[in-house]
Design an enzyme around this catalytic site. Sequence first.
Site, PDB file in Angstrom:
ATOM      1  N   ASP A  22       0.848  -1.186   0.000  1.00 50.24           N
ATOM      2  CA  ASP A  22       0.000   0.000   0.000  1.00 50.24           C
ATOM      3  C   ASP A  22       0.891   1.247   0.000  1.00 50.24           C
ATOM      4  O   ASP A  22       1.773   1.377  -0.833  1.00 50.24           O
ATOM      5  CB  ASP A  22      -0.954  -0.059   1.203  1.00 50.24           C
ATOM      6  CG  ASP A  22      -2.017   1.025   1.191  1.00 50.24           C
ATOM      7  OD1 ASP A  22      -2.912   0.954   0.337  1.00 50.24           O
ATOM      8  OD2 ASP A  22      -1.934   1.940   2.015  1.00 50.24           O
ATOM      9  N   TYR A  39      -1.573  10.942   3.024  1.00 47.84           N
ATOM     10  CA  TYR A  39      -2.342  11.288   1.820  1.00 47.84           C
ATOM     11  C   TYR A  39      -2.295  12.787   1.511  1.00 47.84           C
ATOM     12  O   TYR A  39      -2.745  13.199   0.438  1.00 47.84           O
ATOM     13  CB  TYR A  39      -3.808  10.888   2.008  1.00 47.84           C
ATOM     14  CG  TYR A  39      -4.063   9.404   1.997  1.00 47.84           C
ATOM     15  CD1 TYR A  39      -4.352   8.734   0.805  1.00 47.84           C
ATOM     16  CD2 TYR A  39      -4.032   8.663   3.174  1.00 47.84           C
ATOM     17  CE1 TYR A  39      -4.602   7.374   0.796  1.00 47.84           C
ATOM     18  CE2 TYR A  39      -4.278   7.301   3.172  1.00 47.84           C
ATOM     19  CZ  TYR A  39      -4.557   6.667   1.979  1.00 47.84           C
ATOM     20  OH  TYR A  39      -4.796   5.311   1.965  1.00 47.84           O
ATOM     21  N   HIS A  68      -7.149  -6.430  -1.339  1.00 46.40           N
ATOM     22  CA  HIS A  68      -6.117  -5.464  -0.979  1.00 46.40           C
ATOM     23  C   HIS A  68      -5.250  -5.901   0.197  1.00 46.40           C
ATOM     24  O   HIS A  68      -4.072  -5.559   0.259  1.00 46.40           O
ATOM     25  CB  HIS A  68      -6.781  -4.125  -0.635  1.00 46.40           C
ATOM     26  CG  HIS A  68      -5.802  -3.044  -0.325  1.00 46.40           C
ATOM     27  ND1 HIS A  68      -4.992  -2.481  -1.292  1.00 46.40           N
ATOM     28  CD2 HIS A  68      -5.478  -2.430   0.843  1.00 46.40           C
ATOM     29  CE1 HIS A  68      -4.223  -1.557  -0.726  1.00 46.40           C
ATOM     30  NE2 HIS A  68      -4.498  -1.510   0.568  1.00 46.40           N
TER      31      HIS A  68
END
Length: 554
Positions: A333, A465, A523
């Site tokens: 990730d 982010y 994921h």
Amino acid sequence: MALRVAAFDLDGVLALPSIAGAFRRSEEALALPRDFLLGAYQTEFPEGPTEQLMKGKITFSQWVPLMDESYRKSSKACGANLPENFSISQIFSQAMAARSINRPMLQAAIALKKKGFTTCIVTNNWLDDGDKRDSLAQMMCELSQHFDFLIESCQVGMIKPEPQIYNFLLDTLKAKPNEVVFLDDFGSNLKPARDMGMVTILVHNTASALRELEKVTGTQFPEAPLPVPCNPNDVSHGYVTVKPGIRLHFVEMGSGPALCLCHGFPESWFSWRYQIPALAQAGFRVLAIDMKGYGDSSSPPEIEEYAMELLCKEMVTFLDKLGIPQAVFIGHDWAGVMVWNMALFYPERVRAVASLNTPFMPPDPDVSPMKVIRSIPVFNYQLYFQEPGVAEAELEKNMSRTFKSFFRASDETGFIAVHKATEIGGILVNTPEDPNLSKITTEEEIEFYIQQFKKTGFRGPLNWYRNTERNWKWSCKGLGRKILVPALMVTAEKDIVLRPEMSKNMEKWIPFLKRGHIEDCGHWTQIEKPTEVNQILIKWLQTEVQNPSVTSKI
């Protein structure tokens, strides 16, 4: 009284092939009479060299010449033709090299321990000071972490089948005989235990022994068990200060080339729980890191503290402080982005690099990454994450709901709204207040994540982010570079965000890239398909790190 203790012999039960079998094969290979080697080895009791060895009165190197002399005398007495250069140490060395852990039996012991049984190894073992002693050390190191007690004859001065060792077992485990089931591959070792009242199982065949163990314990053993995970309370924890006021926490296991496991959002070092023991056992010094902002690592509130340039610099400092010149970096990730950047900007510190799910995507200097994110519906949640405080409030409100909603298998109902979070005002808006538990986690594991995030909240993790433009400008400095260190890309078929097709052009930038692909996997790759992940990583590491090609890649 119900059984509550399971005791396992080592050789022939937890470790195969047995040393007794090696004696048999050597007798055939050397054309010696049946039981010439094994019989003398066993009938040296009492007070012979083997008893002294097993009771810890002499070491392996002292035992070998005594047994060699005993065998030479026996060969003359029975007329056997013993080779001139014969030495029992050769047979032992070959047996120890061939011996490995009996995984189905170990998994059964682990299953019983999970059910509440106290587990124990009871073995006639020796003080190994021979030149092949590392194989015994490695086996005992791995096995001991899965059992509550280890009783070795050479350490306690008692041997099977003497009754004293069985009494010692009962005293140590504070158990009554009828509470114990004992497994051994020699009937002579089982008889005293059975006479005392223990349930005994003679192990000649693992499958049949396990069926009998299931029956007497009332436990169903899984046919395809998961790799053995590590327990947060049973691993070594460390801390490295990478700059004043900022430290990184890590879990460490194993010895060998350094291997840094780097997790993604919203996770923890614990997301590598199935990989840490397997990679350590494969011959690596595994360091599973709580990334900055997570768990027991520092979690500063400032957004710029999570810029990729700074994160990579701090990872170099992490290596420096531990005295590690180079490490293998494996990321998932967000950490996949980081490890690719480590290989691009600090190639001299990266022995090899691998990413799960996250492809390497070089920046486009002419297109803002925020524009790209806005154009891809599945990345909408990243826009929702941009405003400080908004996503934090939602994700921290009910963290059981948060983690149960995030950690889902690929064939289970997905809850989080990655496509339209900005439109509906949240990523958990349509999520049940009390989601059912996914098959890829347990309540205890969810609780561990909750406790970790109670320490830091979601501010730090979400800040990863919030550096999109800053990261873009920095990464543009690496335009035109190629990644030439050994590299691996592992794709997951059913990851709806980091789709396998996103990696299709990576060979242009990583010409020597190796690939792995996992079907029916979403994921959360490390916990949904841990067996497959371990197999892919270990095969690649053995080829590229432990036994690398000498061909230049420049």
